[in-house]
Design a protein around this motif. Structure first.
Motif, PDB file in Angstrom:
ATOM      1  N   LYS A  41       0.836  -1.202   0.000  1.00  0.00           N
ATOM      2  CA  LYS A  41       0.000   0.000   0.000  1.00  0.00           C
ATOM      3  C   LYS A  41       0.872   1.254   0.000  1.00  0.00           C
ATOM      4  O   LYS A  41       0.581   2.225  -0.722  1.00  0.00           O
ATOM      5  CB  LYS A  41      -0.914  -0.003   1.227  1.00  0.00           C
ATOM      6  N   ALA A  42       1.942   1.252   0.801  1.00  0.00           N
ATOM      7  CA  ALA A  42       2.839   2.409   0.868  1.00  0.00           C
ATOM      8  C   ALA A  42       3.576   2.618  -0.452  1.00  0.00           C
ATOM      9  O   ALA A  42       3.840   3.749  -0.862  1.00  0.00           O
ATOM     10  CB  ALA A  42       3.836   2.224   2.002  1.00  0.00           C
ATOM     11  N   ALA A  43       3.916   1.505  -1.121  1.00  0.00           N
ATOM     12  CA  ALA A  43       4.621   1.602  -2.405  1.00  0.00           C
ATOM     13  C   ALA A  43       3.761   2.251  -3.481  1.00  0.00           C
ATOM     14  O   ALA A  43       4.278   2.781  -4.466  1.00  0.00           O
ATOM     15  CB  ALA A  43       5.079   0.218  -2.855  1.00  0.00           C
ATOM     16  N   ASP A  44       2.448   2.227  -3.292  1.00  0.00           N
ATOM     17  CA  ASP A  44       1.512   2.839  -4.242  1.00  0.00           C
ATOM     18  C   ASP A  44       1.099   4.244  -3.831  1.00  0.00           C
ATOM     19  O   ASP A  44       0.287   4.876  -4.519  1.00  0.00           O
ATOM     20  CB  ASP A  44       0.254   1.979  -4.382  1.00  0.00           C
ATOM     21  N   SER A  45       1.629   4.729  -2.720  1.00  0.00           N
ATOM     22  CA  SER A  45       1.229   6.039  -2.217  1.00  0.00           C
ATOM     23  C   SER A  45       2.007   7.155  -2.913  1.00  0.00           C
ATOM     24  O   SER A  45       2.897   6.906  -3.722  1.00  0.00           O
ATOM     25  CB  SER A  45       1.465   6.117  -0.702  1.00  0.00           C
ATOM     26  N   ASP A  46       1.673   8.392  -2.549  1.00  0.00           N
ATOM     27  CA  ASP A  46       2.361   9.554  -3.112  1.00  0.00           C
ATOM     28  C   ASP A  46       3.302  10.214  -2.105  1.00  0.00           C
ATOM     29  O   ASP A  46       3.803  11.307  -2.349  1.00  0.00           O
ATOM     30  CB  ASP A  46       1.327  10.600  -3.582  1.00  0.00           C
ATOM     31  N   VAL A  47       3.532   9.563  -0.979  1.00  0.00           N
ATOM     32  CA  VAL A  47       4.362  10.147   0.077  1.00  0.00           C
ATOM     33  C   VAL A  47       5.830   9.863  -0.212  1.00  0.00           C
ATOM     34  O   VAL A  47       6.279   8.708  -0.148  1.00  0.00           O
ATOM     35  CB  VAL A  47       3.974   9.583   1.462  1.00  0.00           C
ATOM     36  N   GLU A  48       6.568  10.929  -0.550  1.00  0.00           N
ATOM     37  CA  GLU A  48       7.986  10.762  -0.860  1.00  0.00           C
ATOM     38  C   GLU A  48       8.749  10.235   0.358  1.00  0.00           C
ATOM     39  O   GLU A  48       8.504  10.655   1.479  1.00  0.00           O
ATOM     40  CB  GLU A  48       8.595  12.101  -1.289  1.00  0.00           C
TER      41      GLU A  48
END
Length: 250
Positions: A131-138
């Protein structure tokens, strides 16, 4: 009279001589109070003196900050104790949240987080990573993608292209860490001091690094290009060319 001759020769002296001869020297065991006192003395002089287990109940951000500077075995044991106090999913969420941010401190936490996340094999933790790998959080996104890409059967967890992109971003992130607070002298000196241990893969990736959308890309490439002039002129020129492309892109 003990029959011991002047000069202190005797069983204890002979044992001491033997210990010096075999290179072991004299040894002693500290009491708990002695260990506390020695640690306090070292910390007073600004020397790192971690106490194993002191981070067991700390939050993820504090853990990552505290693990910077640990030796590998100490880090492993500290992480094992930390993981015992929370579920794998909660650990993954906390670690990834702590990976966000700019500057050398955030970069250092990301470097440590990758090592800690590598210890998580729980299916729920893997779902958090995906899920984190698909997020927009640099920062969070790149660490998660790289952690998934380093696993056996990585293709089932993350797109290889995304993992490669994350790896390049984290490479720039790691190089920016050498800059400390962003001072060019620190970056160049740190890189040159570690030149023999820099992965050879760096040379093969120089021409692609200018495309990396990391806030420090242009600065890192430019400073390394200048600092490497006297070490490797060919690589230094490639670094400067890549830096110019990065500046133009921005």
């Amino acid at each position: 009279m003990s029959g011991q001759e002047p000069g202190g020769s005797g069983p204890s002296s002979a044992a001491s001589d033997r210990s010096r001869e075999d290179g072991r020297g004299d040894r002693m065991r500290l009491t708990p109070l002695g260990r506390y006192g020695l640690r306090a003395y070292l910390m007073e002089w600004g020397m790192p003196a971690p106490l194993l287990g002191e981070l067991a109940e700390a939050d993820a951000d504090t853990l990552l900050q505290g693990l910077v500077g640990y030796f590998p075995e100490e880090m492993r044991r500290e992480v094992e104790g930390w993981l015992e106090h929370r579920t794998a999913a909660d650990a993954a969420v906390g670690l990834l949240d702590a990976c966000a941010g700019d500057g050398p401190k955030a970069a250092a936490k990301r470097a440590v987080a990758q090592l800690v996340l590598a210890e998580l094999d729980d299916p729920r933790a893997l779902r958090v990573l995906r899920k984190a790998a698909d997020s927009d959080v640099e920062g969070c996104r790149q660490v998660a993608a790289a952690a998934l890409g380093a696993r056996p059967g990585a293709e089932a967890h993350v797109d290889p292209a995304r993992a490669e992109e994350a790896g390049l971003w984290l490479l720039v992130d790691g190089l920016s860490l050498l800059a400390g607070a962003g001072e060019s002298e620190e970056l160049v000196r740190g890189f040159l001091e570690n030149w023999n241990t820099v992965p050879k893969a760096l040379e093969g990736r120089v021409d692609d690094l200018w495309r990396v959308k990391h806030p420090a890309t242009a600065q890192v490439l430019a400073e390394l290009g200048e600092g490497l002039r006297s070490v490797d002129k060919r690589l230094a020129k490639r670094m400067r060319t890549a830096a110019n492309k990065a500046h133009s892109r921005r």
